[in-house]
Scaffold this motif. Structure first.
Motif, PDB file in Angstrom:
ATOM      1  N   SER A 247       0.825  -1.204   0.000  1.00 26.90           N
ATOM      2  CA  SER A 247       0.000   0.000   0.000  1.00 26.90           C
ATOM      3  C   SER A 247       0.866   1.265   0.000  1.00 26.90           C
ATOM      4  O   SER A 247       0.386   2.342  -0.332  1.00 26.90           O
ATOM      5  CB  SER A 247      -0.921   0.004   1.217  1.00 26.90           C
ATOM      6  OG  SER A 247      -0.150  -0.030   2.404  1.00 26.90           O
ATOM      7  N   ASN A 248       2.151   1.147   0.334  1.00 27.87           N
ATOM      8  CA  ASN A 248       3.071   2.289   0.320  1.00 27.87           C
ATOM      9  C   ASN A 248       3.730   2.496  -1.036  1.00 27.87           C
ATOM     10  O   ASN A 248       4.486   3.437  -1.206  1.00 27.87           O
ATOM     11  CB  ASN A 248       4.158   2.110   1.382  1.00 27.87           C
ATOM     12  CG  ASN A 248       3.587   2.133   2.777  1.00 27.87           C
ATOM     13  OD1 ASN A 248       2.611   2.815   3.040  1.00 27.87           O
ATOM     14  ND2 ASN A 248       4.197   1.381   3.666  1.00 27.87           N
ATOM     15  N   GLY A 249       3.525   1.602  -1.974  1.00 30.94           N
ATOM     16  CA  GLY A 249       4.114   1.742  -3.309  1.00 30.94           C
ATOM     17  C   GLY A 249       4.919   0.523  -3.713  1.00 30.94           C
ATOM     18  O   GLY A 249       4.817  -0.539  -3.119  1.00 30.94           O
ATOM     19  N   VAL A 250       5.747   0.715  -4.725  1.00 27.26           N
ATOM     20  CA  VAL A 250       6.583  -0.350  -5.265  1.00 27.26           C
ATOM     21  C   VAL A 250       7.986  -0.202  -4.692  1.00 27.26           C
ATOM     22  O   VAL A 250       8.539   0.888  -4.638  1.00 27.26           O
ATOM     23  CB  VAL A 250       6.634  -0.279  -6.811  1.00 27.26           C
ATOM     24  CG1 VAL A 250       7.542  -1.342  -7.373  1.00 27.26           C
ATOM     25  CG2 VAL A 250       5.235  -0.410  -7.389  1.00 27.26           C
ATOM     26  N   HIS A 251       8.579  -1.316  -4.267  1.00 29.35           N
ATOM     27  CA  HIS A 251       9.905  -1.309  -3.673  1.00 29.35           C
ATOM     28  C   HIS A 251      10.811  -2.258  -4.443  1.00 29.35           C
ATOM     29  O   HIS A 251      10.426  -3.386  -4.742  1.00 29.35           O
ATOM     30  CB  HIS A 251       9.844  -1.753  -2.211  1.00 29.35           C
ATOM     31  CG  HIS A 251       8.884  -0.953  -1.391  1.00 29.35           C
ATOM     32  ND1 HIS A 251       9.184   0.288  -0.911  1.00 29.35           N
ATOM     33  CD2 HIS A 251       7.622  -1.219  -1.004  1.00 29.35           C
ATOM     34  CE1 HIS A 251       8.156   0.755  -0.242  1.00 29.35           C
ATOM     35  NE2 HIS A 251       7.174  -0.144  -0.281  1.00 29.35           N
ATOM     36  N   LEU A 252      12.003  -1.774  -4.778  1.00 34.28           N
ATOM     37  CA  LEU A 252      12.995  -2.588  -5.467  1.00 34.28           C
ATOM     38  C   LEU A 252      14.106  -2.937  -4.491  1.00 34.28           C
ATOM     39  O   LEU A 252      14.490  -2.135  -3.652  1.00 34.28           O
ATOM     40  CB  LEU A 252      13.594  -1.832  -6.656  1.00 34.28           C
ATOM     41  CG  LEU A 252      12.625  -1.346  -7.720  1.00 34.28           C
ATOM     42  CD1 LEU A 252      13.359  -0.476  -8.728  1.00 34.28           C
ATOM     43  CD2 LEU A 252      12.002  -2.538  -8.422  1.00 34.28           C
ATOM     44  N   GLY A 253      14.664  -4.116  -4.640  1.00 35.75           N
ATOM     45  CA  GLY A 253      15.771  -4.518  -3.786  1.00 35.75           C
ATOM     46  C   GLY A 253      16.597  -5.578  -4.480  1.00 35.75           C
ATOM     47  O   GLY A 253      16.172  -6.177  -5.472  1.00 35.75           O
TER      48      GLY A 253
END
Length: 62
Positions: A40-46
Motif C-alpha cells: 500500500s506504500n508503493g513499489v519497492h525494489l531490492g
C-alpha cells in the motif's frame, strides 16, 4: 537514488563477471538476487550482488 543504486549494482556485477571468468586465477562464482515488492506504500525494489570463492562469500545489498 534508485538510479544511482542501479549503476553501482551494474558496476559490481560487471566486476564480478570479469573476475568470474578466471583470467586472474581460479574463477569466483558471482551471485545475483533481485526482487520487487508491491504494498500500500508503493513499489519497492531490492537486490543483492555477491561473490563466492571457496568458503569465503561477499555480498552487497541495496
Amino acid at each position: 537514488m534508485i538510479a544511482q543504486s542501479m549503476k553501482v549494482a551494474a558496476l559490481l556485477l560487471g566486476l564480478f563477471m570479469v573476475a568470474g571468468c578466471g583470467v586472474d586465477g581460479e574463477p569466483i562464482r558471482p551471485t545475483l538476487n533481485a526482487g520487487v515488492g508491491v504494498s500500500s506504500n508503493g513499489v519497492h525494489l531490492g537486490g543483492r550482488v555477491g561473490a563466492n570463492k571457496g568458503p569465503v562469500s561477499v555480498t552487497v545489498g541495496f
